[in-house]
Design an enzyme around this catalytic site. Structure first.
Site, PDB file in Angstrom:
ATOM      1  N   GLY A 115      33.965  50.981  36.518  1.00  0.00           N
ATOM      2  CA  GLY A 115      34.492  52.264  36.060  1.00  0.00           C
ATOM      3  C   GLY A 115      34.390  53.298  37.168  1.00  0.00           C
ATOM      4  CB  CYS A 116      36.407  56.290  37.952  1.00  0.00           C
ATOM      5  SG  CYS A 116      36.505  57.096  36.342  1.00  0.00           S
TER       6      CYS A 116
END
Length: 311
Positions: free
Chosen positions: A112-113
């Site tokens: 995930g970012c």
């Protein structure tokens, strides 16, 4: 010629992957007619004829789509949250000593970012013995509005939008953000961090900051020692670098969109002998999503990991 299929190619991450692949001459991107884009049989056929499949879908749809792939030679790279803590999938963060595992796997979960920013800071500090896995940590992470996908982009770019969107928006207030489980698992933390994500009025770019009291670190080191430990850990990395002391001192301010349009990540260590901040700057659509997915594909195909990426 290597064949690639993007399931969910109309979403933000899928479009970014497609844009990067369009520059490549060593790959063929398989596409479906618009009328068949959501047809399960057509998607299943395309997936099983591809060498690499990118899943750019919501979690439930990604889980379903992964089940469509029966060809043992097809490598699946999932950009959703669905498989990031699954023991049956390799977590695709190459710089954590996972290059060989990624290269050997047919099931890769893209990070995930926000998690990328947090993990890029905390994992090496634990691995280098400076930080205990039982530490009580916090993180505030600033992102551009593209991180919210098509609906959020539409809200921010709409005519007559709410004036509130002109200021930073704090969200994930219930401390149940979907990236927290991977932060905990990948870093081996005993306690989940207090995580404060913030979205602001710019398109893309991310700044994830982990604040630390020097007393939390072994030997109570100052910023220089923390910077050296991170530099040692990421030495030789193509995509992650650590800013030297003089660059940190000259920065004065760190801007969330400083690395927008690039697929690299740069770490800044600031502060004094008592209190330290470690900030990961990167593009939430680059190293935080599509760039990382391409990096994982390159490794799975036995190519230099930065092939086709903008550093």
């Amino acid at each position: 010629m290597t064949k690639v299929f993007i399931d969910g190619s109309a979403g933000t991450t899928g479009l970014q992957i497609r844009a990067r692949l369009a520059q490549r001459t060593d790959l063929t991107v398989l596409t479906l007619p618009e009328a068949q884009r959501k047809d399960p049989d057509a998607r299943r056929e395309a997936m099983n004829s591809a060498d690499v499949v990118f899943l750019c879908l919501p979690d439930a749809a990604a889980t379903e789509a992964a089940g469509f792939v029966s060809n043992p030679a097809t490598c699946v790279i999932d950009t959703s949250t669905a498989h990031r803590t699954s023991p049956d999938w390799v977590y695709g963060f190459a710089e954590l000593g996972r290059r060989e595992a990624i290269a050997a796997s047919k099931r890769i979960a893209n990070p995930g970012c926000h998690a990328t920013g947090f993990i890029s800071v905390v994992y090496p500090l634990i691995a280098e013995g400076l930080l205990d896995s039982g530490a009580l940590l916090s993180c505030f992470s600033l992102t551009g509005y593209s991180g919210g996908g098509k609906s959020m982009i539409a809200d921010y770019e709409a005519a007559g939008r709410s004036e509130l969107l002109s200021s930073p928006g704090i969200y994930g207030l219930g401390q149940s953000h979907k990236h927290i489980p991977e932060m905990v698992k990948v870093c081996g933390l005993a306690t989940a961090p207090i995580f404060c994500p913030v979205v602001d009025d710019y398109f893309k770019g991310m700044a994830s900051t982990v604040p630390l009291h020097a007393a939390m670190l072994k030997g109570s080191p100052g910023p220089d020692a923390v910077r050296e430990a991170l530099s040692d850990f990421y030495g030789g990395s193509a995509l992650i670098s650590v800013a030297p002391a003089e660059e940190c001192a000259a920065a004065g301010k760190l801007y969330g969109n400083a690395l927008a349009g690039r697929d690299s990540l740069r770490i800044f260590v600031e502060g004094n002998d008592a209190r330290i901040t470690v900030t990961a700057l990167f593009d939430n659509l680059g190293k935080g999503a599509s760039g990382a997915a391409i990096q994982n594909m390159n490794l799975a195909l036995g190519l230099p990991e930065a092939t086709g990426l903008v550093l």
